[in-house]
Design a protein around this motif. Structure first.
Motif, mmCIF file in Angstrom:
data_model
loop_
_atom_site.group_PDB
_atom_site.id
_atom_site.type_symbol
_atom_site.label_atom_id
_atom_site.label_comp_id
_atom_site.label_asym_id
_atom_site.label_seq_id
_atom_site.Cartn_x
_atom_site.Cartn_y
_atom_site.Cartn_z
ATOM 1 N N GLU A 265 0.898 -1.280 0.013
ATOM 2 C CA GLU A 265 -0.177 0.109 0.188
ATOM 3 C C GLU A 265 0.812 1.392 -0.006
ATOM 4 O OE1 GLU A 265 -3.732 2.163 2.709
ATOM 5 O OE2 GLU A 265 -2.369 0.421 3.614
ATOM 6 N N ASP A 266 1.862 1.206 0.748
ATOM 7 C CA ASP A 266 2.704 2.413 0.952
ATOM 8 C C ASP A 266 3.519 2.803 -0.492
ATOM 9 O OD1 ASP A 266 4.354 0.001 1.495
ATOM 10 O OD2 ASP A 266 6.033 1.569 1.702
ATOM 11 N N MET A 267 3.723 1.957 -1.303
ATOM 12 C CA MET A 267 4.296 2.311 -2.615
ATOM 13 C C MET A 267 3.119 2.597 -3.401
ATOM 14 S SD MET A 267 7.335 1.583 -1.736
ATOM 15 C CE MET A 267 8.020 1.699 -3.346
ATOM 16 N N MET A 268 1.802 2.386 -3.424
ATOM 17 C CA MET A 268 0.989 2.770 -4.154
ATOM 18 C C MET A 268 -0.028 3.956 -3.837
ATOM 19 S SD MET A 268 -0.091 -0.827 -5.845
ATOM 20 C CE MET A 268 -1.009 -1.530 -4.197
ATOM 21 N N ARG A 269 0.148 4.377 -2.563
ATOM 22 C CA ARG A 269 -0.831 5.489 -2.159
ATOM 23 C C ARG A 269 -0.610 6.669 -2.802
ATOM 24 N NH1 ARG A 269 -5.565 4.759 -0.193
ATOM 25 N NH2 ARG A 269 -4.687 3.157 1.117
ATOM 26 N N PRO A 270 0.584 7.168 -3.270
ATOM 27 C CA PRO A 270 0.643 8.434 -3.804
ATOM 28 C C PRO A 270 0.024 8.235 -5.177
ATOM 29 C CG PRO A 270 3.023 7.724 -3.023
ATOM 30 C CD PRO A 270 2.114 6.732 -2.742
ATOM 31 N N LEU A 271 0.086 7.180 -5.838
ATOM 32 C CA LEU A 271 -0.682 7.114 -7.138
ATOM 33 C C LEU A 271 -2.173 6.869 -6.919
ATOM 34 C CD1 LEU A 271 1.607 4.148 -8.734
ATOM 35 C CD2 LEU A 271 1.732 6.798 -9.185
ATOM 36 N N ILE A 272 -2.781 6.496 -5.829
ATOM 37 C CA ILE A 272 -4.061 6.687 -5.570
ATOM 38 C C ILE A 272 -4.483 8.010 -5.309
ATOM 39 C CG2 ILE A 272 -5.857 5.828 -3.892
ATOM 40 C CD1 ILE A 272 -4.074 3.366 -3.405
ATOM 41 N N LYS A 273 -3.481 8.661 -4.645
ATOM 42 C CA LYS A 273 -3.937 10.206 -4.462
ATOM 43 C C LYS A 273 -4.051 11.101 -5.598
ATOM 44 C CE LYS A 273 -2.238 10.586 0.427
ATOM 45 N NZ LYS A 273 -1.217 10.971 1.438
ATOM 46 N N GLN A 274 -3.178 10.562 -6.619
ATOM 47 C CA GLN A 274 -3.181 11.310 -7.727
ATOM 48 C C GLN A 274 -4.386 10.814 -8.797
ATOM 49 O OE1 GLN A 274 0.770 10.406 -9.377
ATOM 50 N NE2 GLN A 274 1.847 11.386 -7.772
ATOM 51 N N GLY A 275 -5.053 10.004 -8.274
ATOM 52 C CA GLY A 275 -6.268 9.732 -9.163
ATOM 53 C C GLY A 275 -6.080 8.693 -10.315
ATOM 54 N N ARG A 276 -4.508 8.326 -10.192
ATOM 55 C CA ARG A 276 -4.089 7.332 -11.224
ATOM 56 C C ARG A 276 -4.690 5.744 -10.912
ATOM 57 N NH1 ARG A 276 1.868 8.528 -12.891
ATOM 58 N NH2 ARG A 276 1.104 7.175 -14.696
ATOM 59 N N LEU A 277 -4.835 5.465 -9.578
ATOM 60 C CA LEU A 277 -5.049 4.136 -9.255
ATOM 61 C C LEU A 277 -6.393 4.164 -8.234
ATOM 62 C CD1 LEU A 277 -1.797 2.426 -8.764
ATOM 63 C CD2 LEU A 277 -3.252 1.780 -10.561
ATOM 64 N N VAL A 278 -6.986 3.269 -8.208
ATOM 65 C CA VAL A 278 -8.149 3.054 -7.025
ATOM 66 C C VAL A 278 -7.836 1.879 -6.275
ATOM 67 C CG1 VAL A 278 -10.746 3.008 -6.747
ATOM 68 C CG2 VAL A 278 -9.936 4.275 -8.861
ATOM 69 N N ALA A 279 -8.100 2.239 -5.036
ATOM 70 C CA ALA A 279 -7.771 1.106 -4.054
ATOM 71 C C ALA A 279 -8.966 0.274 -4.050
ATOM 72 C CB ALA A 279 -7.488 1.455 -2.600
#
Length: 319
Positions: A265-279
């Motif tokens: 999660e910690d590696m992908m959270r910035p991409l989630i905040k940018q809207g590029r990924l959805v958790a």
């Protein structure tokens, strides 16, 4: 993913009646270098001598012992059974000798020497890479030889002084120091993918989705995704159009809409905040013990290794 440490059993190599004189430490260091690197040329480069010289050194050692230690072909170098036994005995003896010399070297004002480190890729990104500049500023005479690899290997047979690994795969009899908090893995997908294929509401729904799988180095089968419900962990064998050997590639493919990825999660959270990924499926994703600094128990420790371990501990405490 739980690992076990296997040690080779065997009879000891008896050279008392075969060797006219004891083998010098330099000869044994040459043998260990060739055995570990699997190459005369690379061993010669590491030791700073000519390949022909190291080849002659090994031939002389074998002649004194009266037994072949290495099998040579035009493409490879492999240990014989006798060579394997000698390596297991000699490597810790040389390490002890190095430690003794290092103890004498403590009269130096600053620790110096080589520290060999092995890291899982995620551990390097979290706990090693960020401290390198500060460490080398504090200890300019220490060299770090760092191997970054997700394969699970034993530290001592691999020739490493210290490692960073997950708590669940710690080797037996290792000193282990926790260097970070708990971790969590989550599933993610791009908004475009979810618009086309829908959103999974439970892990079993993943069977109807295009999942991007990842394979541990050295394993033939892809990793099964792990979820938790009411304290009970279970695995889901997913399927999809892509299998990769590098988790970052899975995340990049997920951002491109290829399918659903599963990573820290910690590696992908910035991409989630940018809207590029959805958790996805966060209610099914529980935390587990994170990374540990580990090293073999030893009576004497080289000052360079002690300095590195203490520095990592201090940095982990201050974060």
């Amino acid at each position: 993913m739980l690992g076990t440490t296997r040690r080779r059993q065997g009879t000891s190599l008896d050279t008392r009646h075969r060797s006219g004189r004891g083998s010098g430490a330099s000869d044994l260091r040459a043998f260990v270098a060739v055995a570990e690197l699997g190459s005369f040329s690379r061993a010669a480069e590491q030791l700073g001598i000519a390949p022909s010289s190291i080849s002659q050194t090994i031939r002389n050692l074998e002649a004194r012992l009266g037994i072949r230690l290495l099998q040579r072909t035009t493409r490879s170098v492999a240990l014989t059974e006798a060579g394997q036994q000698l390596l297991l005995r000699v490597r810790p003896a040389l390490a002890e000798l190095d430690a003794a010399l290092a103890d004498v070297g403590q009269l130096r004002t600053r620790p110096a020497g080589m520290v060999r480190v092995r890291c899982l890729k995620h551990a390097y990104q979290r706990h090693v890479g960020p401290i390198l500049a500060a460490f080398h500023a504090a200890y300019p005479e220490i060299k770090l030889d760092i191997t970054v690899d997700d394969a699970i290997v034993d530290l001592v047979p691999g020739g490493y002084d210290v490692g960073f690994t997950l708590g669940e795969v710690l080797e037996k009899d290792m000193v282990a120091v926790r260097v970070g908090g708990e971790l969590r893995q989550i599933a993610v997908a791009s908004p475009d993918y979810l618009a086309r294929y829908g959103t999974p509401m439970s892990p079993k729904d993943l069977h109807d989705h295009r999942c991007i799988r990842w394979r541990w180095p050295g394993n033939t089968m892809p990793y099964n995704w792990e979820f938790c419900r009411d304290g009970a962990w279970f695995e889901v064998e997913v399927d999809g159009p892509l299998i990769v050997s590098e988790q970052r590639l899975a995340v990049e493919a997920a951002m491109d809409g290829v399918g659903i990825a599963f990573w820290a999660e910690d590696m992908m959270r910035p991409l989630i905040k940018q809207g590029r990924l959805v958790a996805l499926l966060e209610d099914w994703s529980a935390s587990f013990p994170g990374f540990y600094l580990c090293y073999p128990q030893q009576r004497q420790m080289a000052p360079a290794l002690r300095a590195f371990i203490d520095f990592v501990k201090d940095q982990a405490t201050s974060r």
